[in-house]
Design an enzyme around this catalytic site. Structure first.
Site, PDB file in Angstrom:
ATOM      1  CE  LYS A 185      -3.484  -2.585  -0.149  1.00  0.00           C
ATOM      2  NZ  LYS A 185      -4.717  -2.911   0.512  1.00  0.00           N
TER       3      LYS A 185
HETATM    4  C1  LIG Z   1      -5.798  -3.910   0.742  1.00  0.00           C
HETATM    5  C2  LIG Z   1      -7.219  -3.546   0.806  1.00  0.00           C
HETATM    6  C3  LIG Z   1      -8.028  -3.888   1.905  1.00  0.00           C
HETATM    7  C4  LIG Z   1      -7.579  -4.817   3.001  1.00  0.00           C
HETATM    8  O1  LIG Z   1      -6.409  -4.468   3.648  1.00  0.00           O
HETATM    9  P1  LIG Z   1      -5.542  -5.612   4.354  1.00  0.00           P
HETATM   10  O2  LIG Z   1      -4.567  -4.825   5.158  1.00  0.00           O
HETATM   11  O3  LIG Z   1      -4.887  -6.394   3.271  1.00  0.00           O
HETATM   12  O4  LIG Z   1      -6.429  -6.433   5.188  1.00  0.00           O
HETATM   13  C5  LIG Z   1      -9.324  -3.433   1.933  1.00  0.00           C
HETATM   14  N1  LIG Z   1      -9.837  -2.697   0.932  1.00  0.00           N
HETATM   15  C6  LIG Z   1      -9.100  -2.369  -0.153  1.00  0.00           C
HETATM   16  C7  LIG Z   1      -9.725  -1.526  -1.228  1.00  0.00           C
HETATM   17  C8  LIG Z   1      -7.783  -2.798  -0.263  1.00  0.00           C
HETATM   18  O5  LIG Z   1      -7.068  -2.474  -1.344  1.00  0.00           O
END
Ligand SMILES: *Cc1c(COP(=O)(O)O)cnc(C)c1O
Length: 366
Positions: A185
């Protein structure tokens, strides 16, 4: 090889600071919810301009705990987008509520606000917009709509850390904003992690209780909670990256600008639309292309990463397709057939961008 994301390049720049940080955390020997977690929460709250920031185990947990803290539960409907990662809908299901999918805009790929109102019914309790690929949803407009109908808003900011709308951060418009610190991210740790931002003190308190076994005071448990906490190693890494997040996001925008210059006007290729009412932080750089298979094959044979986010909209996933068999969301269905994402990360060099764009152009010409 040009990967979709290159976390090693970023680590090279952080190495010294993190090695120092690792040894401090290990010396301290306090590993869960320690001083770095508390400092990170304060720093993120200040950065976002939110009154409270409560960290937790993942972005999925952040969405789940936010809904739970706000009292969304069985019998409730939550309006969201079908064009997102599964976690958005999973969180709604975890609290016993039902996702109601509303189609997306063909240019921003975000939920189409013009279609939200028609989906509101007597059971609707909340709206969960996703700032997909780093492009903010038009939150002033969404909040006006939600307020008019007395609905809660929980923002999925997993892909939009640091994306503001007129100086106000995504994640601070609704009752809560949920962030993910998954390594890839925009602000990522070296493991799982997440955070909920809120301006409401009672919601923040409820989140702190929920993430830690329903307990306010150690070994006294008022409700059934969860084990969803951030650890000190992740918090230390995230604090180091927080000091650089604006630069990281500016670099992503620079990469997007170079792609735009080199790919606009290429026949059969639609470059990402920047809606302009917020600052797009380009978690992904996603094209719509006529010849996806051919372009992706050309990239792969040139050793360039590429991926499809997302190949199947949520209402057509095996887990949901029976329950949503009579739901048709033509734009989400169409976009999932034509979308593909190119590598994007702050360290991507001009030379690599050029090579990627050239490979796409040649594949189209061939
Ligand atoms: C990555 C993501 C999540 C979940 O995050 P995690 O930390 O992997 O549990 C939720 N919503 C979106 C749009 C994402 O890209």
């Amino acid at each position: 090889m040009i990967p979709m994301v290159d976390l090693k390049a970023q680590y090279d720049d952080l190495r010294e600071e993190l090695e120092q940080g690792f040894s401090e955390v290990l010396d301290n020997a306090q590993f869960i919810l320690g001083p770095n977690v508390q400092a990170l929460e304060e720093e993120v709250a200040a950065y976002l301009g939110a009154s409270h920031a409560v960290s937790c185990g993942s972005g999925t947990d952040a969405l789940h705990l936010a809904l739970a803290a706000l009292g969304v539960g069985p019998g409730d409907e939550v309006i969201t987008t079908p064009f997102t990662f599964i976690a958005t809908a999973e969180a709604i299901c975890y609290v016993g509520a039902t996702p109601v999918f509303v189609d997306i805009e063909g240019d921003t790929f975000n939920i189409d606000l013009n279609q939200v109102e028609a989906a509101i019914g007597p059971k609707t309790r909340a709206i969960m917009p996703v700032h997909l690929f780093g492009q903010p949803v038009n939150m002033p407009e969404l909040m006006e709509l939600a307020d008019r109908h007395g609905l809660l808003v929980v923002e999925d900011c997993a892909q939009s850390f640091g994306a503001p709308i007129d100086g106000r951060m995504t994640g601070t418009f609704g009752a809560a904003g949920a962030y993910s610190f998954f390594p890839s991210k925009n602000l990522g740790g070296y493991g799982d992690g997440g955070l909920v931002a809120t301006n409401d003190a009672a919601t923040a308190e409820e989140l702190r209780v929920l993430r830690n076994h329903g307990s306010r005071e150690r070994y006294h448990h008022n409700i059934i909670g969860y084990n969803s906490r951030l650890d000190e190693i992740q918090a230390m890494i995230l604090r180091a990256k927080m000091r650089r997040i604006d630069r990281y996001n500016a670099c992503r925008r620079r990469v997007a600008q170079s792609y735009r210059e080199q790919l606009s006007g290429v026949p059969g290729v639609t470059i990402p639309h920047d809606a302009g009412y917020g600052r797009h932080v380009y978690h992904q750089y996603t094209l719509l292309v006529h010849e996806r298979d051919r372009i992706m094959a050309a990239l792969r044979s040139a050793n360039i990463g590429c991926a499809v986010y997302y190949p199947v909209p949520l209402h057509r996933q095996p887990v949901f397709r029976d329950a949503y068999a009579d739901v048709s969301l033509p734009m989400a269905e169409k976009v999932s057939e034509y979308c593909m994402s190119l590598p994007i990360y702050p360290e991507l060099s001009d030379r690599d961008i050029h090579r990627i764009a050239e490979t796409v152009r040649h594949a189209v010409d061939a």
